[in-house]
Design a protein around this motif. Structure first.
Motif, PDB file in Angstrom:
ATOM      1  N   LEU A 118       0.831  -1.207   0.000  1.00  0.00           N
ATOM      2  CA  LEU A 118       0.000   0.000   0.000  1.00  0.00           C
ATOM      3  C   LEU A 118       0.862   1.252   0.000  1.00  0.00           C
ATOM      4  N   SER A 119       0.399   2.265  -0.683  1.00  0.00           N
ATOM      5  CA  SER A 119       1.126   3.531  -0.754  1.00  0.00           C
ATOM      6  C   SER A 119       0.831   4.374   0.482  1.00  0.00           C
ATOM      7  N   LEU A 120       1.862   4.660   1.264  1.00  0.00           N
ATOM      8  CA  LEU A 120       1.705   5.492   2.453  1.00  0.00           C
ATOM      9  C   LEU A 120       1.211   6.886   2.075  1.00  0.00           C
ATOM     10  N   LYS A 121       1.800   7.465   1.039  1.00  0.00           N
ATOM     11  CA  LYS A 121       1.381   8.811   0.630  1.00  0.00           C
ATOM     12  C   LYS A 121      -0.083   8.834   0.220  1.00  0.00           C
ATOM     13  N   MET A 122      -0.511   7.833  -0.524  1.00  0.00           N
ATOM     14  CA  MET A 122      -1.901   7.788  -0.962  1.00  0.00           C
ATOM     15  C   MET A 122      -2.848   7.705   0.234  1.00  0.00           C
ATOM     16  N   PHE A 123      -2.538   6.849   1.204  1.00  0.00           N
ATOM     17  CA  PHE A 123      -3.418   6.711   2.356  1.00  0.00           C
ATOM     18  C   PHE A 123      -3.396   7.944   3.248  1.00  0.00           C
ATOM     19  N   LEU A 124      -2.258   8.618   3.354  1.00  0.00           N
ATOM     20  CA  LEU A 124      -2.210   9.868   4.125  1.00  0.00           C
ATOM     21  C   LEU A 124      -3.057  10.951   3.465  1.00  0.00           C
ATOM     22  N   ILE A 125      -2.946  11.069   2.146  1.00  0.00           N
ATOM     23  CA  ILE A 125      -3.743  12.062   1.420  1.00  0.00           C
ATOM     24  C   ILE A 125      -5.226  11.700   1.504  1.00  0.00           C
ATOM     25  N   LEU A 126      -5.537  10.420   1.363  1.00  0.00           N
ATOM     26  CA  LEU A 126      -6.921   9.974   1.466  1.00  0.00           C
ATOM     27  C   LEU A 126      -7.489  10.277   2.855  1.00  0.00           C
ATOM     28  N   ALA A 127      -6.725  10.014   3.896  1.00  0.00           N
ATOM     29  CA  ALA A 127      -7.179  10.302   5.265  1.00  0.00           C
ATOM     30  C   ALA A 127      -7.426  11.800   5.448  1.00  0.00           C
ATOM     31  N   LEU A 143     -12.789   7.182   8.195  1.00  0.00           N
ATOM     32  CA  LEU A 143     -11.522   7.658   8.763  1.00  0.00           C
ATOM     33  C   LEU A 143     -10.995   6.682   9.812  1.00  0.00           C
ATOM     34  N   CYS A 144     -11.870   6.138  10.625  1.00  0.00           N
ATOM     35  CA  CYS A 144     -11.430   5.148  11.619  1.00  0.00           C
ATOM     36  C   CYS A 144     -10.829   3.922  10.939  1.00  0.00           C
ATOM     37  N   LEU A 145     -11.470   3.441   9.890  1.00  0.00           N
ATOM     38  CA  LEU A 145     -10.937   2.288   9.153  1.00  0.00           C
ATOM     39  C   LEU A 145      -9.605   2.640   8.486  1.00  0.00           C
ATOM     40  N   LEU A 146      -9.534   3.831   7.906  1.00  0.00           N
ATOM     41  CA  LEU A 146      -8.277   4.274   7.283  1.00  0.00           C
ATOM     42  C   LEU A 146      -7.155   4.389   8.316  1.00  0.00           C
ATOM     43  N   LEU A 147      -7.483   4.881   9.495  1.00  0.00           N
ATOM     44  CA  LEU A 147      -6.466   4.993  10.537  1.00  0.00           C
ATOM     45  C   LEU A 147      -5.947   3.620  10.953  1.00  0.00           C
ATOM     46  N   GLY A 148      -6.829   2.619  10.915  1.00  0.00           N
ATOM     47  CA  GLY A 148      -6.384   1.252  11.191  1.00  0.00           C
ATOM     48  C   GLY A 148      -5.383   0.776  10.147  1.00  0.00           C
ATOM     49  N   ILE A 149      -5.679   1.032   8.886  1.00  0.00           N
ATOM     50  CA  ILE A 149      -4.758   0.667   7.805  1.00  0.00           C
ATOM     51  C   ILE A 149      -3.457   1.444   7.935  1.00  0.00           C
ATOM     52  N   LEU A 150      -3.564   2.741   8.224  1.00  0.00           N
ATOM     53  CA  LEU A 150      -2.365   3.575   8.384  1.00  0.00           C
ATOM     54  C   LEU A 150      -1.500   3.100   9.550  1.00  0.00           C
ATOM     55  N   TYR A 151      -2.131   2.592  10.604  1.00  0.00           N
ATOM     56  CA  TYR A 151      -1.369   2.057  11.728  1.00  0.00           C
ATOM     57  C   TYR A 151      -0.409   0.966  11.244  1.00  0.00           C
ATOM     58  N   PHE A 152      -0.940   0.017  10.462  1.00  0.00           N
ATOM     59  CA  PHE A 152      -0.098  -1.069   9.946  1.00  0.00           C
ATOM     60  C   PHE A 152       0.978  -0.528   9.005  1.00  0.00           C
ATOM     61  N   LYS A 153       0.617   0.419   8.161  1.00  0.00           N
ATOM     62  CA  LYS A 153       1.586   0.961   7.204  1.00  0.00           C
ATOM     63  C   LYS A 153       2.684   1.732   7.922  1.00  0.00           C
ATOM     64  N   LEU A 154       2.328   2.550   8.884  1.00  0.00           N
ATOM     65  CA  LEU A 154       3.331   3.332   9.627  1.00  0.00           C
ATOM     66  C   LEU A 154       4.207   2.437  10.492  1.00  0.00           C
ATOM     67  N   ARG A 155       3.632   1.374  11.020  1.00  0.00           N
ATOM     68  CA  ARG A 155       4.424   0.424  11.824  1.00  0.00           C
ATOM     69  C   ARG A 155       5.490  -0.226  10.959  1.00  0.00           C
ATOM     70  N   GLU A 156       5.123  -0.597   9.711  1.00  0.00           N
ATOM     71  CA  GLU A 156       6.107  -1.168   8.786  1.00  0.00           C
ATOM     72  C   GLU A 156       7.135  -0.130   8.357  1.00  0.00           C
ATOM     73  N   HIS A 157       6.661   1.083   8.121  1.00  0.00           N
ATOM     74  CA  HIS A 157       7.537   2.159   7.666  1.00  0.00           C
ATOM     75  C   HIS A 157       8.637   2.456   8.695  1.00  0.00           C
ATOM     76  N   ARG A 158       8.287   2.385   9.960  1.00  0.00           N
ATOM     77  CA  ARG A 158       9.273   2.639  11.034  1.00  0.00           C
ATOM     78  C   ARG A 158      10.311   1.522  11.124  1.00  0.00           C
ATOM     79  N   LYS A 159       9.896   0.299  10.813  1.00  0.00           N
ATOM     80  CA  LYS A 159      10.826  -0.838  10.873  1.00  0.00           C
ATOM     81  C   LYS A 159      11.851  -0.793   9.740  1.00  0.00           C
ATOM     82  N   ALA A 160      11.461  -0.181   8.628  1.00  0.00           N
ATOM     83  CA  ALA A 160      12.328  -0.167   7.437  1.00  0.00           C
ATOM     84  C   ALA A 160      13.468   0.799   7.569  1.00  0.00           C
TER      85      ALA A 160
END
Length: 93
Positions: free
Chosen positions: A41-50, A76-93
């Motif tokens: 998933l694209s982090l930028k796309m989901f941030l802009i979508l949120a 927005l709540c569902l998107l924030l759930g998806i963003l949680y997983f994406k940001l968690r992966e982004h921090r690990k990278a």
């Protein structure tokens, strides 16, 4: 057709659209939850979508339209759930 019937039809169409667009996030969030990953998933796309969905909530308040407010708040709540997983992966990278 009376104005009351027309308004009811408008609300019904809006509710149907709101349910469709809101529920569309559920399969992706379920997949992220099950796999613990949001890798493709694209982090930028989901941030802009949120940001856009949050702005729709503001617009709903300005228009005093409960359908817009509730549908986008749930989205927005569902998107924030998806963003949680994406940001968690982004921090690990």
């Amino acid at each position: 057709m009376s104005a009351i019937h027309f308004c009811s039809m408008n609300t019904a169409v809006g509710l149907f659209a709101a349910v469709c667009t809101t529920v569309s996030y559920v399969p992706q969030l379920k997949k992220c939850w099950e796999t613990g990953s949001a890798g493709d998933l694209s982090l930028k796309m989901f941030l802009i979508l949120a940001l856009g969905v949050a702005t729709w909530i503001v617009y709903g308040f300005l228009q005093q339209d409960i359908v817009i407010i509730i549908a986008n708040a749930v989205s927005l709540c569902l998107l924030l759930g998806i963003l949680y997983f994406k940001l968690r992966e982004h921090r690990k990278a």
